[in-house]
Design a protein around this motif. Sequence first.
Motif, PDB file in Angstrom:
ATOM      1  N   LYS A  17     -86.864  65.347 -56.512  1.00 52.66           N
ATOM      2  CA  LYS A  17     -87.923  64.386 -56.805  1.00 52.66           C
ATOM      3  C   LYS A  17     -89.174  64.619 -55.961  1.00 52.66           C
ATOM      4  N   GLN A  39     -82.730  61.428 -62.445  1.00 49.42           N
ATOM      5  CA  GLN A  39     -81.937  60.958 -61.305  1.00 49.42           C
ATOM      6  C   GLN A  39     -81.096  62.071 -60.698  1.00 49.42           C
ATOM      7  N   TYR A  53     -72.163  55.278 -66.388  1.00 49.15           N
ATOM      8  CA  TYR A  53     -73.586  55.555 -66.576  1.00 49.15           C
ATOM      9  C   TYR A  53     -74.099  54.913 -67.862  1.00 49.15           C
ATOM     10  N   VAL A  58     -76.467  54.168 -63.908  1.00 54.51           N
ATOM     11  CA  VAL A  58     -76.264  54.871 -62.638  1.00 54.51           C
ATOM     12  C   VAL A  58     -74.860  55.491 -62.634  1.00 54.51           C
TER      13      VAL A  58
END
Length: 94
Positions: A17, A39, A53, A58
């Motif tokens: 990121k 992510q 997920y 998540v």
Amino acid sequence: REGQPDCSFYLKTGDCKYGMSCKFNHPPKPAGLPPATSQGLPVREGRENCSFYMKTGVCSFGPSCKFNHPPDIAANPFNGGGGDPNPGGGGGPG
């Protein structure tokens, strides 16, 4: 960044990121890594979707999860696999 330790997240997922501003080294992408979501979760088309997920957006297993993480699933507690939380559409009785 030659001379710096390798970015462990980048090595696991092929993405970071922080991009070019990361203080760690990003060596050329190793072959064989699956594509990843924003992510850093693996997109493994053809595999069963990660049920947690799909419900929560998540995954606690992160890049090492063996299941698929479709990139268009947002962290939405109502998605339940992409369904509308209010399938009737209306705002109430009447």
